[in-house]
Design a protein around this motif. Structure first.
Motif, PDB file in Angstrom:
ATOM      1  N   LEU A  33      26.095  59.648 -27.585  1.00  0.00           N
ATOM      2  CA  LEU A  33      25.844  60.423 -28.974  1.00  0.00           C
ATOM      3  C   LEU A  33      26.915  59.178 -29.874  1.00  0.00           C
ATOM      4  O   LEU A  33      27.408  58.987 -29.920  1.00  0.00           O
ATOM      5  N   ARG A  41      26.642  54.291 -28.017  1.00  0.00           N
ATOM      6  CA  ARG A  41      26.667  55.935 -27.862  1.00  0.00           C
ATOM      7  C   ARG A  41      27.867  56.194 -27.035  1.00  0.00           C
ATOM      8  O   ARG A  41      27.982  54.996 -26.408  1.00  0.00           O
ATOM      9  N   GLN A  91      29.034  62.437 -34.955  1.00  0.00           N
ATOM     10  CA  GLN A  91      29.029  63.240 -34.377  1.00  0.00           C
ATOM     11  C   GLN A  91      30.500  63.247 -32.912  1.00  0.00           C
ATOM     12  O   GLN A  91      31.006  64.301 -33.095  1.00  0.00           O
ATOM     13  N   VAL A  92      30.518  62.445 -32.768  1.00  0.00           N
ATOM     14  CA  VAL A  92      32.085  62.050 -32.043  1.00  0.00           C
ATOM     15  C   VAL A  92      33.066  62.380 -32.830  1.00  0.00           C
ATOM     16  O   VAL A  92      33.897  63.061 -32.392  1.00  0.00           O
ATOM     17  N   ASP A 106      28.759  63.092 -24.188  1.00  0.00           N
ATOM     18  CA  ASP A 106      29.595  63.930 -25.039  1.00  0.00           C
ATOM     19  C   ASP A 106      30.133  64.451 -23.485  1.00  0.00           C
ATOM     20  O   ASP A 106      31.361  65.079 -23.952  1.00  0.00           O
ATOM     21  N   SER A 107      29.748  64.040 -22.187  1.00  0.00           N
ATOM     22  CA  SER A 107      31.068  64.486 -21.214  1.00  0.00           C
ATOM     23  C   SER A 107      32.452  63.308 -21.337  1.00  0.00           C
ATOM     24  O   SER A 107      32.937  64.648 -20.723  1.00  0.00           O
ATOM     25  N   LYS A 116      33.287  66.302 -33.564  1.00  0.00           N
ATOM     26  CA  LYS A 116      33.357  66.055 -32.468  1.00  0.00           C
ATOM     27  C   LYS A 116      34.789  66.930 -32.180  1.00  0.00           C
ATOM     28  O   LYS A 116      35.516  67.850 -31.262  1.00  0.00           O
ATOM     29  N   GLN A 126      24.233  63.981 -22.830  1.00  0.00           N
ATOM     30  CA  GLN A 126      23.693  63.139 -24.135  1.00  0.00           C
ATOM     31  C   GLN A 126      24.278  62.351 -24.554  1.00  0.00           C
ATOM     32  O   GLN A 126      25.320  61.621 -24.236  1.00  0.00           O
ATOM     33  N   ASP A 145      34.265  65.110 -24.399  1.00  0.00           N
ATOM     34  CA  ASP A 145      34.624  66.484 -23.777  1.00  0.00           C
ATOM     35  C   ASP A 145      35.975  66.129 -23.145  1.00  0.00           C
ATOM     36  O   ASP A 145      37.338  66.722 -23.158  1.00  0.00           O
TER      37      ASP A 145
END
Length: 67
Positions: free
Chosen positions: A5, A42, A9-10, A45-46, A13, A3, A49
């Motif tokens: 982000l 953007r 959103q980052v 997401d990985s 998170k 995804q 994480d």
């Protein structure tokens, strides 16, 4: 599936405000994200994480729990 982000959103998170993350990007302490052809930036997401896991592993309280 990966995804992309947006910063909002980052920030949610990671648990930091957007201005803190931008400062960390300037200092080389957070991934800079990918510029999109349509404009904006953007983050995968990985990658976010992975950064969270590395930051957690480096935290002094995490080292105590892992010992």
């Amino acid at each position: 599936m990966a995804q992309l982000l947006p910063m909002k959103q980052v920030a949610e998170k990671v648990g930091y405000c957007e201005s803190k993350l931008y400062a960390m990007i300037r200092e080389g302490h957070f991934p800079p994200g990918k510029k999109m052809a349509t404009g904006g930036v953007r983050w995968l997401d990985s990658e976010v994480d992975d950064w969270i896991m590395r930051a957690y592993a480096q935290a002094p309280e995490a080292r105590l729990r892992l010992a």
